[in-house]
Design a protein around this motif. Structure first.
Motif, PDB file in Angstrom:
ATOM      1  N   GLU A  31      22.666 -21.985 -27.189  1.00 57.62           N
ATOM      2  CA  GLU A  31      23.950 -21.592 -27.763  1.00 57.62           C
ATOM      3  C   GLU A  31      24.401 -22.564 -28.854  1.00 57.62           C
ATOM      4  OE1 GLU A  31      28.473 -20.553 -26.323  1.00 57.62           O
ATOM      5  OE2 GLU A  31      26.865 -20.561 -24.845  1.00 57.62           O
ATOM      6  N   ILE A  32      24.231 -23.841 -28.623  1.00 58.68           N
ATOM      7  CA  ILE A  32      24.631 -24.850 -29.605  1.00 58.68           C
ATOM      8  C   ILE A  32      23.895 -24.642 -30.926  1.00 58.68           C
ATOM      9  CG2 ILE A  32      24.453 -27.314 -30.181  1.00 58.68           C
ATOM     10  CD1 ILE A  32      25.038 -27.829 -27.159  1.00 58.68           C
ATOM     11  N   PHE A  33      22.575 -24.436 -30.838  1.00 59.78           N
ATOM     12  CA  PHE A  33      21.764 -24.305 -32.044  1.00 59.78           C
ATOM     13  C   PHE A  33      21.595 -22.860 -32.507  1.00 59.78           C
ATOM     14  CE2 PHE A  33      20.424 -28.481 -30.414  1.00 59.78           C
ATOM     15  CZ  PHE A  33      20.681 -29.238 -31.539  1.00 59.78           C
ATOM     16  N   GLU A  34      22.194 -21.941 -31.765  1.00 61.23           N
ATOM     17  CA  GLU A  34      22.151 -20.515 -32.105  1.00 61.23           C
ATOM     18  C   GLU A  34      20.718 -20.017 -32.270  1.00 61.23           C
ATOM     19  OE1 GLU A  34      24.792 -19.997 -35.454  1.00 61.23           O
ATOM     20  OE2 GLU A  34      26.546 -20.446 -34.232  1.00 61.23           O
ATOM     21  N   VAL A  35      19.911 -20.319 -31.254  1.00 58.59           N
ATOM     22  CA  VAL A  35      18.520 -19.868 -31.191  1.00 58.59           C
ATOM     23  C   VAL A  35      18.300 -19.211 -29.830  1.00 58.59           C
ATOM     24  CG1 VAL A  35      17.689 -21.697 -32.752  1.00 58.59           C
ATOM     25  CG2 VAL A  35      17.657 -22.067 -30.273  1.00 58.59           C
ATOM     26  N   PRO A  36      17.260 -18.386 -29.712  1.00 54.98           N
ATOM     27  CA  PRO A  36      16.949 -17.814 -28.397  1.00 54.98           C
ATOM     28  C   PRO A  36      16.541 -18.908 -27.406  1.00 54.98           C
ATOM     29  CG  PRO A  36      15.775 -16.659 -30.145  1.00 54.98           C
ATOM     30  CD  PRO A  36      16.397 -17.872 -30.767  1.00 54.98           C
ATOM     31  N   LYS A  37      16.800 -18.665 -26.135  1.00 53.21           N
ATOM     32  CA  LYS A  37      16.429 -19.650 -25.109  1.00 53.21           C
ATOM     33  C   LYS A  37      14.929 -19.908 -25.114  1.00 53.21           C
ATOM     34  CE  LYS A  37      17.118 -18.756 -20.693  1.00 53.21           C
ATOM     35  NZ  LYS A  37      17.699 -18.697 -19.330  1.00 53.21           N
ATOM     36  N   GLU A  38      14.127 -18.892 -25.425  1.00 54.99           N
ATOM     37  CA  GLU A  38      12.679 -19.076 -25.486  1.00 54.99           C
ATOM     38  C   GLU A  38      12.303 -20.127 -26.540  1.00 54.99           C
ATOM     39  OE1 GLU A  38       8.847 -19.058 -24.559  1.00 54.99           O
ATOM     40  OE2 GLU A  38      10.401 -18.050 -23.413  1.00 54.99           O
ATOM     41  N   THR A  39      13.053 -20.194 -27.620  1.00 57.64           N
ATOM     42  CA  THR A  39      12.814 -21.209 -28.651  1.00 57.64           C
ATOM     43  C   THR A  39      13.022 -22.607 -28.077  1.00 57.64           C
ATOM     44  OG1 THR A  39      13.441 -19.706 -30.427  1.00 57.64           O
ATOM     45  CG2 THR A  39      13.564 -22.066 -30.918  1.00 57.64           C
ATOM     46  N   VAL A  40      14.046 -22.767 -27.273  1.00 55.23           N
ATOM     47  CA  VAL A  40      14.318 -24.066 -26.634  1.00 55.23           C
ATOM     48  C   VAL A  40      13.130 -24.469 -25.760  1.00 55.23           C
ATOM     49  CG1 VAL A  40      15.857 -25.320 -25.068  1.00 55.23           C
ATOM     50  CG2 VAL A  40      16.810 -23.683 -26.707  1.00 55.23           C
ATOM     51  N   TYR A  41      12.596 -23.525 -24.998  1.00 55.93           N
ATOM     52  CA  TYR A  41      11.434 -23.824 -24.155  1.00 55.93           C
ATOM     53  C   TYR A  41      10.195 -24.138 -24.995  1.00 55.93           C
ATOM     54  CZ  TYR A  41      14.075 -22.402 -20.058  1.00 55.93           C
ATOM     55  OH  TYR A  41      15.006 -22.316 -19.061  1.00 55.93           O
TER      56      TYR A  41
END
Length: 81
Positions: A31-41
């Motif tokens: 949410e902070i970086f406005e990217v999909p959660k899959e991107t975080v993983y």
């Protein structure tokens, strides 16, 4: 102009106003970086993005590390310009 500062539970607003008093989840980072959660993983798998750590089976992020990561990225971008 963003209205995220007006939403009290928005993690981005909390980080701008001061460090939250809890560790951040992958959902918070997405949410902070406005990217999909899959991107975080994927960032974690590739060892890019803000550093996270494991608590049992859960991934958490220290808000201070996230802020340091953002600062380093901003400095890198300014140096490259």
């Amino acid at each position: 102009m963003s209205t995220t500062a007006a939403v009290p539970n928005d993690p981005r607003a909390t980080l701008r106003g001061g460090l939250p008093d809890r560790y951040l989840t992958p959902d918070d980072i997405a949410e902070i970086f406005e990217v999909p959660k899959e991107t975080v993983y994927q960032w974690r798998k590739k060892q890019v993005g803000p550093p996270g750590f494991r608590i049992g089976k859960y991934i958490r992020y220290d808000p201070a590390d996230v802020r340091a990561y953002v600062t380093a990225r901003k400095n890198d971008d300014q140096a490259a310009a």
